[in-house]
Scaffold this motif. Structure first.
Motif, PDB file in Angstrom:
ATOM      1  N   UNK A 213       0.828  -1.301   0.026  1.00 18.73           N
ATOM      2  CA  UNK A 213       0.100   0.042   0.023  1.00 18.73           C
ATOM      3  C   UNK A 213       0.920   1.317  -0.001  1.00 18.73           C
ATOM      4  N   UNK A 214       0.438   2.298  -0.722  1.00 16.27           N
ATOM      5  CA  UNK A 214       1.254   3.522  -0.701  1.00 16.27           C
ATOM      6  C   UNK A 214       1.946   3.629  -2.109  1.00 16.27           C
ATOM      7  N   UNK A 215       1.345   2.880  -3.139  1.00 13.92           N
ATOM      8  CA  UNK A 215       2.146   2.752  -4.459  1.00 13.92           C
ATOM      9  C   UNK A 215       1.314   3.175  -5.421  1.00 13.92           C
ATOM     10  N   UNK A 216       0.338   4.019  -5.017  1.00  8.99           N
ATOM     11  CA  UNK A 216      -0.946   4.686  -6.227  1.00  8.99           C
ATOM     12  C   UNK A 216      -2.042   4.013  -6.417  1.00  8.99           C
ATOM     13  N   UNK A 217      -2.336   2.911  -5.607  1.00  8.70           N
ATOM     14  CA  UNK A 217      -3.707   2.150  -5.549  1.00  8.70           C
ATOM     15  C   UNK A 217      -4.885   2.984  -4.954  1.00  8.70           C
ATOM     16  N   UNK A 218      -5.930   2.726  -5.502  1.00  9.71           N
ATOM     17  CA  UNK A 218      -7.015   3.426  -5.011  1.00  9.71           C
ATOM     18  C   UNK A 218      -7.977   2.493  -4.030  1.00  9.71           C
ATOM     19  N   UNK A 219      -8.860   3.034  -3.389  1.00  8.21           N
ATOM     20  CA  UNK A 219      -9.712   2.086  -2.605  1.00  8.21           C
ATOM     21  C   UNK A 219     -10.530   1.013  -3.336  1.00  8.21           C
ATOM     22  N   UNK A 220     -10.669   1.472  -4.739  1.00  4.42           N
ATOM     23  CA  UNK A 220     -11.309   0.458  -5.736  1.00  4.42           C
ATOM     24  C   UNK A 220     -10.332  -0.704  -5.935  1.00  4.42           C
ATOM     25  N   UNK A 221      -9.105  -0.495  -6.314  1.00  6.90           N
ATOM     26  CA  UNK A 221      -8.087  -1.263  -6.318  1.00  6.90           C
ATOM     27  C   UNK A 221      -8.072  -2.354  -5.100  1.00  6.90           C
ATOM     28  N   UNK A 222      -8.002  -1.591  -4.004  1.00  8.92           N
ATOM     29  CA  UNK A 222      -8.037  -2.481  -2.752  1.00  8.92           C
ATOM     30  C   UNK A 222      -9.096  -3.509  -2.787  1.00  8.92           C
ATOM     31  N   UNK A 223     -10.350  -3.128  -2.842  1.00 12.83           N
ATOM     32  CA  UNK A 223     -11.606  -3.711  -2.993  1.00 12.83           C
ATOM     33  C   UNK A 223     -11.495  -4.923  -4.021  1.00 12.83           C
ATOM     34  N   UNK A 224     -10.931  -4.934  -5.142  1.00  6.37           N
ATOM     35  CA  UNK A 224     -10.798  -5.706  -6.109  1.00  6.37           C
ATOM     36  C   UNK A 224      -9.595  -6.906  -5.602  1.00  6.37           C
ATOM     37  N   UNK A 225      -8.657  -6.513  -4.975  1.00  6.05           N
ATOM     38  CA  UNK A 225      -7.629  -7.229  -4.394  1.00  6.05           C
ATOM     39  C   UNK A 225      -8.239  -8.171  -3.310  1.00  6.05           C
ATOM     40  N   UNK A 226      -9.214  -7.554  -2.360  1.00  4.53           N
ATOM     41  CA  UNK A 226      -9.816  -8.535  -1.510  1.00  4.53           C
ATOM     42  C   UNK A 226     -10.762  -9.482  -2.184  1.00  4.53           C
ATOM     43  N   UNK A 227     -11.386  -9.318  -3.376  1.00  4.71           N
ATOM     44  CA  UNK A 227     -12.085 -10.147  -3.977  1.00  4.71           C
ATOM     45  C   UNK A 227     -11.373 -11.001  -4.511  1.00  4.71           C
ATOM     46  N   UNK A 228     -10.139 -10.774  -5.242  1.00  2.00           N
ATOM     47  CA  UNK A 228      -9.098 -11.874  -5.765  1.00  2.00           C
ATOM     48  C   UNK A 228      -8.665 -12.940  -4.669  1.00  2.00           C
ATOM     49  N   UNK A 229      -8.206 -12.325  -3.545  1.00  3.27           N
ATOM     50  CA  UNK A 229      -7.738 -12.996  -2.538  1.00  3.27           C
ATOM     51  C   UNK A 229      -8.766 -13.973  -1.945  1.00  3.27           C
TER      52      UNK A 229
END
Length: 380
Positions: A213-229
């Protein structure tokens, strides 16, 4: 204000009941900034951790045995073209010595980590033979669980590590936004990295996935990651704050306040209540441990013995030689938080229970189902 409180309370009630949170609810949580609201999220995170793990915390020894790498990750100190640092490659004997030292100190798992060292990768399967033998020797001498963090190793190599007794495979995507991924990991296939984790699961590995985190990701990106995980079925999910590294393309990007990482840890716990979530000593050292535990983490990672000649990844030297990344320094902080180190048997039981859920049809894991039911009875 009343509507705002109701919305947060409703989301946390859903999390407590372990109903899946909607995308909009996760975005709402990730957007919180009011300290009282964030405290509520942390509190729920700890309640869910307690539901599955009581007051038990797991400890991981970290053996970063080679800092050579063939890749050019823009965020990493050890990228191939960075010639400003001293690199090392530990011998099999040195790896074994450090492993035995960590086991004696009371860790639950050994994380064997390296960059994608060409001396292993250039000869594909044959290049890993000595390391496979080292894993087999560690298992024979200690029976401790072993995590393999060696990059995108060929599938046959992963099979050989599994035969040698390896239990975990860690291979972090860092982000699941494809465009951002290629900015962080130029020249590396997104799909190959993901597929290797899926292949490892089919082989019977427990799998860790991780974010930066802190590399230019958005909250939308983080939710996408949670879904992929979630789709991956990751058994351990990790987030770490980006730390700028000297002489890398991202050296001038400032590190974000830790509030971001802590909130992500807490949201991860709401989404993955029964998974392992690390509090890494590699970002802020021992001084950052308590706040990560307060956010809902239940694994302390990056434990490195002093005088071992080993480094960390994000903060290469922080707290190592003064002995602050050791079990003896961690235990008092756990006690201050009302937490304790789990027994080695409790960790093994959790792993068996997890495997029983993931691979209920595999004959070699039938006995794990009984262990899982016993674990449920003991911990609920």
């Amino acid at each position: 204000m009343a509507q705002h409180v109701f919305t947060l309370d409703r989301i946390l009630d859903k999390a407590f009941m372990e109903f899946p949170l909607e995308r909009e609810e996760l975005l709402y949580l990730l957007g919180l900034s009011d300290k009282n609201d964030v405290y509520k999220v942390f509190e729920m995170s700890r309640r869910l951790r307690s539901r599955y793990f009581k007051d038990r915390i797991f400890l991981y020894g970290f053996v970063y045995f080679s800092t050579y790498c063939r890749n050019e990750c823009n965020f990493c100190l050890y990228r191939k073209s960075n010639h400003s640092l001293h690199r090392y490659h530990k011998t099999d004997k040195e790896i074994m010595g450090t492993a035995l030292q960590l086991v004696k100190s009371g860790v639950h798992l050994l994380d064997l980590t390296m960059g994608e060292d060409p001396r292993y990768y250039n000869d594909r399967e044959a290049g890993f033979e000595s390391l496979v033998k080292t894993v087999k020797a560690i298992k024979k001498n200690t029976e401790i669980p072993v995590m393999i963090s060696v990059g995108v190793a060929p599938e046959e190599v992963l099979r050989n590590f599994k035969k040698a007794g390896a239990d975990w495979y860690a291979c972090y995507q860092e982000t699941h936004n494809h465009d951002l991924y290629y900015k962080l990991r130029p020249g590396q296939s997104y799909d190959e990295r993901m597929e290797r984790k899926k292949a490892a699961r089919k082989m019977g590995y427990l799998v860790e996935e991780g974010l930066l985190t802190g590399v230019g990701e958005t909250d939308e990106d983080l939710v996408d990651s949670l879904e992929v995980m979630k789709s991956l079925g990751a058994d351990q999910v990790r987030v770490m704050s980006f730390i700028p590294q000297k002489d890398t393309p991202m050296q001038h990007i400032p590190s974000l306040p830790r509030d971001r990482e802590l909130l992500i840890i807490a949201v991860m716990r709401l989404v993955f209540p029964d998974c392992l979530i690390p509090a890494s000593l590699d970002v802020d050292g021992i001084n950052g441990l308590a706040e990560r535990l307060d956010a809902g983490a239940n694994v302390v990672t990056s434990i490195i013995p002093p005088q071992s000649g080993l480094t960390g990844v994000s903060n290469q030297e922080l707290d190592i030689e003064d002995g602050n990344r050791t079990v003896s320094k961690i235990l008092p902080i756990l006690a201050q938080r009302g937490l304790v180190r789990a027994s080695k048997e409790e960790y093994r039981e959790w792993a068996l229970a997890r495997l029983a859920r993931v691979f209920p049809s595999q004959r070699q894991l039938q006995r794990s189902e009984e262990a899982y039911m016993q674990w449920i009875v003991q911990h609920h």
